[in-house]
Design a protein around this motif. Structure first.
Motif, short mmCIF file in Angstrom:
data_model
loop_
_atom_site.label_atom_id
_atom_site.label_comp_id
_atom_site.label_asym_id
_atom_site.label_seq_id
_atom_site.Cartn_x
_atom_site.Cartn_y
_atom_site.Cartn_z
N ASN A 86 10.93 -26.28 -33.70
CA ASN A 86 10.77 -24.95 -34.28
C ASN A 86 10.29 -24.95 -35.72
OD1 ASN A 86 13.06 -25.28 -35.74
ND2 ASN A 86 14.31 -23.95 -34.46
N ASN A 87 9.83 -26.09 -36.20
CA ASN A 87 9.03 -26.03 -37.40
C ASN A 87 8.16 -27.27 -37.57
OD1 ASN A 87 10.47 -28.02 -39.05
ND2 ASN A 87 12.09 -26.48 -39.04
N ASN A 132 11.82 -12.38 -39.22
CA ASN A 132 11.44 -12.75 -37.86
C ASN A 132 11.39 -14.27 -37.79
OD1 ASN A 132 9.02 -13.71 -38.76
ND2 ASN A 132 7.81 -12.06 -37.89
N PHE A 133 11.05 -14.77 -36.65
CA PHE A 133 11.15 -16.21 -36.46
C PHE A 133 9.90 -16.93 -36.92
CE2 PHE A 133 14.86 -16.98 -33.58
CZ PHE A 133 15.40 -15.73 -33.74
N ALA A 180 9.98 -18.86 -33.73
CA ALA A 180 10.10 -18.76 -32.28
C ALA A 180 8.77 -18.92 -31.59
CB ALA A 180 10.71 -17.41 -31.91
N ALA A 203 17.12 -11.93 -44.07
CA ALA A 203 18.55 -11.92 -44.26
C ALA A 203 19.29 -12.71 -43.19
CB ALA A 203 19.04 -10.49 -44.27
N ASN A 204 19.27 -12.22 -42.00
CA ASN A 204 20.15 -12.77 -40.99
C ASN A 204 19.82 -14.19 -40.59
OD1 ASN A 204 21.55 -10.36 -40.78
ND2 ASN A 204 19.89 -9.52 -39.50
N PHE A 205 18.55 -14.42 -40.48
CA PHE A 205 18.19 -15.63 -39.78
C PHE A 205 17.84 -16.70 -40.79
CE2 PHE A 205 15.60 -17.86 -36.58
CZ PHE A 205 16.67 -18.13 -35.78
N ASP A 206 18.88 -17.19 -41.48
CA ASP A 206 18.67 -18.07 -42.61
C ASP A 206 17.59 -17.46 -43.50
OD1 ASP A 206 20.64 -19.74 -41.88
OD2 ASP A 206 19.38 -21.50 -41.62
N GLY A 207 17.74 -16.20 -43.71
CA GLY A 207 16.82 -15.53 -44.61
C GLY A 207 15.53 -15.09 -43.96
N ARG A 208 15.46 -15.14 -42.64
CA ARG A 208 14.21 -14.77 -41.99
C ARG A 208 14.35 -13.43 -41.30
NH1 ARG A 208 13.32 -20.71 -39.30
NH2 ARG A 208 13.87 -21.78 -41.21
N SER A 216 7.76 -22.19 -39.51
CA SER A 216 8.90 -22.19 -38.59
C SER A 216 8.78 -21.02 -37.65
CB SER A 216 10.21 -22.02 -39.36
OG SER A 216 10.23 -22.78 -40.51
N THR A 264 5.77 -25.47 -44.82
CA THR A 264 6.54 -25.54 -43.59
C THR A 264 6.38 -24.23 -42.84
OG1 THR A 264 8.12 -27.09 -44.49
CG2 THR A 264 8.84 -25.79 -42.61
#
Lengths: 490, 490, 490, 490
Positions: free
Chosen positions: A373-374, A413-414, A340, A406-411, A338, A336
């Motif tokens: 986005n994925n 960067n996007f 931005a 961490a922040n971005f569901d563990g991401r 994912s 997968t």
């Protein structure tokens, strides 16, 4: 235009390796042919006897290591098997003699070729096809003479002699269709008109330019049969094998799998993707184009009608529509991507598929959700790591194991990538599912009862399957539950 | 590094058009700000008052037709609205005077521009952005002076004055991040350190090279807020609006839709794709990168905590995981390409996506089954026909209406195309669904109870939604049933 | 099929700006037309009067800066010029009145548009084309009425009214040929059949979909003439201008440049690339396709036959073949890419040209030697630096100024790039050079006598020119020497 | 870093096939080595003896036809030749014995391999490289032992044993440079330090992964020498051959061709493109990168200094700059594409080169004139027809033989194609031509004196050649005239 006798139906019958496994099987095959020959026009297509192809490959392996004696030992057994077939199947002496000469000549040649490989410890794809060609040439010649000694008029033909001319892709030749069709017609129709049964070596063909033996690749004998049938406008193709037909599930998982009586060409293709004992999509194509029905029958249980592959508009009213079978492909990998850069970038999908094209990796399953986005892809497990590596490099994706997600569901960067390498595709298959509300609900509820987690789902709008991905460990449970729910109960 | 007062929390607060609809609303907004100002550092971002942007667009439409008087009539009402706001919101005379001068100047300029458009009956994207810039400049200036007349130290800044510098893409500018971040910090942090509240016009920015007004496109004011918050390391972003938060479904379909208390950035993005009153994915990105929480609150119901968009690892233990919301996108189109040229051709997918890239058409949803003999795509309905046309031409597909589609499930050849133009995407949304067995089963069983037919399904392996396609007519039924099953019952 | 009178020849005559510079010139133009009208069918195409287009552009520049009064002053002079033309050229009062009304209306509209631009300080390409359309509409209307007051039956038509319908590419519209041809025929042929002279505004056309004014770009009036001629199968196109014909060299460099009596379409195109007072290649195309001759004549010296552009197979026996003209393009830049990655890499050339395509940079000249280890390109000087930058980045080339270029003719690796920004292209032009041994030798020997260094040479096998690159400073010397050698002496 | 003795110069000397043609030649070679060995460090690289490679290929051809006896006869002579060399070149018995064992072993293996090919009538590229490896292995072993019996300390090494590790491109392997350099250093430097002369089989290397014999392709032995020299920082590379050096022209055409004393790496590469007895560009690259001089000398005329290939900045002051040689490539084809779709279409060039890239056709020469309405290309004649066919199809070009090419210099539309298949490229070569005015003039005047028609010209701005295209029939005349003018006279 066609010169065949129109009062009789014309069948192209292909007998697979198991139908020619030994003298007994060949005689059974011959008796079937004889029965049909009384009131039909026939073209017979033969595979190699039993495991001959595997033995040839094994002998090649030995030869490549220089193990000439081991190679010869393997071939010796193959030789004996063919000798027995000649002895036991052919009653009339003159046909026996012809066959023995044929065997002598071909096994001499096999010996020479293996010796050559032993000396070189190497062989080209061209030579590999050459050595593989012996299996079909031997078996077909024996069948032809067996029939002759039973009083039938027959004519042995290699694939190329019958008219199948190909490009130079050794290992998976592609027929040059126009020329092949013309040659097949001009060669076979006069024979049929004269009451002769052409007995054609399946799987092998001839290169158009260099006139060498070449093989048609996986499912090649079936393809030989459908190419011939389409060229001469046969009424039906019969693929004689050792099972009673296509089944509603893999019998190794599901004991009570059912025989499917009628399936469409498309259903047969879908099922073949799930490893059902069935045809290659490519082999079905000539039949489907001409609308010629393909029947799968059991040589050793000829009273059973088997499975009929046909046009949907010819399927009897009573034929069931909806889920007909449950299939699975274990040992696949899911990736997968994912991020931005995917959101709002219409070119990202194009880039992803360019990479897969470059790698030559076929996509087994693909899914993309609304938000764009994925994208999730399923590929064979053996391809997984090179796909993951290429995506990371070409799309500048984060390492999925990065500790900073961490922040971005563990991401961090996007743009990132995850994969699973212990998954299986399961599919319920059958035409008309799409017009039957509730099937998807029943599918996933059935699976859920067993606590099985769904990783990914794909159902296209004109598809005849719903596919989903689960962990490998849940495979047997899921297939059994779905088979019980849709095939047994219904 | 940061110069802001560390004892206080720093909030970037954005007030949308409804929070600034008229004098009453502006006073309500001001009272909220005043309350926070006592113990926090603040940066305020303002949209245009109420429907000002729509009125400006309407006036432009009139002007383009040469209807100068109609255009002026529209603007006259806007002028009165702003005058009332000045009169009723600002108590102190000197701030009133400053505002009246500002209004006089800006409305004079608006009049000139509209006259120019009337004369030319035409305008460029650059001029469109210029005229749109007035809405935010007017409202923000009034808010700044309202706060000043209440005793707060404020400083009005246009987006460009605050530091947001962009490329030249009029209509949807992209910030030049490095320069923007530096400028935002060097402009805003000293003001905050001096106890001044920067009041910044949202949505508008300045072109880096030509120093002209430009707009940030859809969701631009939110983006202004998150860009500022990320640059100055704010503690929280508050988006003040006129709803109590993000909802579990579209309230026009579902009366008892619930407020979602906590969602992750990714969930918020997914929900925004389904038209929930929420943020643009792009606007969330600066917050997500820095892990700054974004709160959605109701200006007119400030006692309610609203929805908090945040990192998943900060979500409280008790926060529900699983389906949180049900969304839908009506009026989409589904295309399915099938065929032999797709089977075994790793380049076909690449070609399909190259075509979509060339057309600039985003893919809403995509699915491909195991056998790799078809691919289904969902696009906006407005794009459907150009996609169908391009696919037919470039991939040499059969006309789907060909009368000769007989044998092969209605296909004359294996390369063909079907489409549906009356379909809707429905999705259940929520992080953690993938770890909860049975959700897919419940989803499709729930839908099936209403006899709704599923045309297509997609769920990717790391997704937080399961999407499927149904006929438009079934949309309300499906959304209601799923909301009842997953949100109300759970 | 054609309805025109067959006993008469049909001419399409285009009068350029210099032929319509003032009252005197318009009367001269009218007298020419009157003379031809007696025994020919005519379609007249007019440019704008003198420098009107430049003045309109200047007024727009003022308006964009808000200098309304300066803009009006510019236009005021243009207005006076057109008023004088009406007064002095048109004898009959009723035509005078019609023209004065026309001027009043159009100048009012110009004033409105300029005011609009002043207010917006901005205009779109659409508005730019609108304002440019006035020049041709004014001049053409005056010419039409001048002819009418001289007793000729005329009909004024804008380009769109005549039938030229285009796409929406404002600034350089492309005609939709099929529709344009049909409309031109159905509009113009009946007029001609009735003895009416259509007087058509050149350069301007109409958008097919939105029915707005649009311009055909550079050389647009010529293009109007050839489009009309090709549509109605005219016998000849005459382009009336202020020079005696196409010349053998730029008269600013070569005082005794000769008039070329006959050139082929291809020669005319090649010469136009070298800035000769001649036609755009695009404008010649409709004439060349139909084989209609194009004559270039001097309105103010009508006794001279001028230059006839025609099919090579119609050129008189005596017409010279070989070098006819010497041209030059100063201020270009040359780039050379060399290296091992180019040797043996069939894809490098493809990559180089993909980069140029992406940059939108046209190639003026290109050369690659046998060993395939370098490629030289010439581009406009304004494009040189972006080309150099892109090549360095995309092809990972060494900086040409690298101090470490030692061993390998100054190269540290084999992939490197050099450029010169002070060079000129010089060309000798003429059909049939390729069949004349010795021309190349004479060309380069002639140049060598002056000590001029040749940087690069290109001559293609079917070309009608030999091009080479020299330093800018040597331009005049080289052109003069070659003109003397090939044109004067021969 | 380097462990070699610094007081001595280090030479890598490669002896080609002619220097090892028979016993006499090997002894001559050995005497040269012995002389150098007294005061230098040496690495010797050997080719196969005389025509051994051709004989191996001939034997393979026989074997592929099953002509085992003919194959054996060919090999038998090769065997005898090598036996004679052993007998006559090696004085000491123990070295003789070692060599005879080596020959016995290797010729046994050759016999086996040829028998294998005879049996298979086929061989893979891998086996082809294997059989070709024998030539260098045999000769090198004999040379090593010849030197040993003369009292030198030597060590025989195959290319792989010396350290040259490659990819798996059988037939034209590419070294994996980093590993190869490390291995060469760690293997060879200690030997040199111990006073041992490594005697390395040129042309052959070892696959990095599968450790099989593989060949480096054309010019492979030279490449072996330069790879070694670059790895161990040798002082000079000497390529011993049977000519006195690089010549100023092909001696088959020009009797009095001169030896070139000094040329730069680039000049040598350019000359090699014209078939001069010289090095492959690839083989020069390692030397050029390190600035190591390459000397070409005649084994049979060692008193002559030969040609020194070196950095331009090391060339002696007196060394001539300007035209040094005249080369030609006969039997090429020229294609010219012209037309309106090329004018103004920046993508057309990109498309043309994409087609050539797809076809894998290298461009020998390319030219495009200023007006950008045609491009001329020269390719090998064997590629001409597929290029013409592809261009016509992909670019929708007119058939060049169309009878309707009338008006437009014989063109019915503007997109058309012409080609010539009886042409030759001629080039004058030499660094510094570009700084010498008048050379182009002299070149073309010289050719013109003989009435030779120039079809196409290309000279790039940093090139060291001027190339032009003439008819095949004029080749000898043109080369002779240019050689006389530039080399003899100057």
């Amino acid at each position: 235009m066609s010169q065949k006798k129109r009062e009789h139906k014309t069948y192209v019958m292909k007998f697979g390796g198991s139908s020619l496994a030994g003298p007994k099987e060949i005689l059974q095959t011959a008796s079937i042919i004889k029965k049909y020959a009384s009131d039909s026009n026939l073209v017979i297509v033969c595979s190699a006897m039993g495991d001959t192809t595997d033995h040839l490959l094994k002998a090649v392996e030995h030869a490549k290591k220089g193990e000439t004696n081991l190679a010869r030992a393997v071939i010796s057994k193959v030789h004996q098997g063919h000798m027995s077939a000649v002895s036991q199947c052919i009653s009339e002496q003159k046909y026996k003699d012809v066959c023995r000469d044929w065997l002598a000549e071909l096994f001499d040649e096999i010996d020479k070729v293996l010796l050559g490989i032993s000396l070189l410890r190497d062989l080209s794809p061209r030579s590999m096809d050459y050595i593989l060609s012996f299996g079909e040439r031997l078996a077909t010649f024996i069948v032809s003479n067996t029939l002759a000694s039973m009083g039938l008029k027959t004519k042995y033909l290699s694939g190329g002699e019958a008219g199948i001319m190909t490009d130079e892709s050794f290992g998976s030749a592609e027929p040059v269709l126009k020329i092949t069709n013309e040659k097949l017609r001009s060669k076979l129709l006069p024979l049929i008109a004269d009451g002769v049964i052409p007995v054609v070596a399946g799987y092998i063909a001839e290169t158009l330019e260099s006139h060498e033996f070449i093989t048609l690749g996986r499912g090649g004998s079936d393809y030989t049969a459908t190419l011939i049938a389409a060229a001469i406008d046969a009424d039906e193709i019969v693929l004689w094998t050792d099972v009673d037909g296509m089944l509603s599930a893999d019998p190794r998982i599901i004991k009570n799998a059912k025989i499917l009586e009628q399936v469409t060409y498309l259903e047969a293709m879908e099922m073949s993707a799930f490893g059902a004992k069935s045809m290659q999509p490519r082999a079905l194509e000539p039949a489907a184009r001409k609308g010629i029905a393909v029947r799968i029958r059991n040589t050793f249980n000829p009273s059973i009608a088997g499975t009929l592959i046909m046009s949907p508009n010819k399927i009897a009213n009573g034929a069931r529509s909806g889920v007909k079978a449950v299939g699975s492909i274990p040992n696949v990998g899911a990736v997968t991507i994912s991020g931005a850069s995917i959101v709002g970038s219409p070119g990202t999908a194009a880039k992803i598929f360019d990479i897969l094209k470059f790698l030559g990796v076929p996509i087994l399953m693909m899914s993309q959700s609304v938000s764009e986005n994925n994208v999730s892809l399923v590929v064979k497990r053996e391809h997984l790591h090179k796909v993951v590596k290429a995506f990371k490099k070409e799309l500048l994706l984060e390492d999925p194991d990065s500790s900073a997600r961490a922040n971005f569901d563990g991401r961090t960067n996007f743009n990132f990538l995850d994969y699973e390498d212990d998954v299986t595709i399961v599919a319920v298959l059958g035409r008309g599912m799409i017009g039957t509300p509730g099937i998807a609900g029943r599918v996933f509820s059935t699976v859920a009862k067993f606590g099985i987690n769904i990783r990914m789902i794909a159902q296209g709008s004109s598809e005849i399957n719903i596919s989903f991905v689960i962990k490998d460990k849940d495979r047997a449970k899921a297939v059994a539950a779905l088979h019980e729910e849709f095939v047994v109960k219904d």
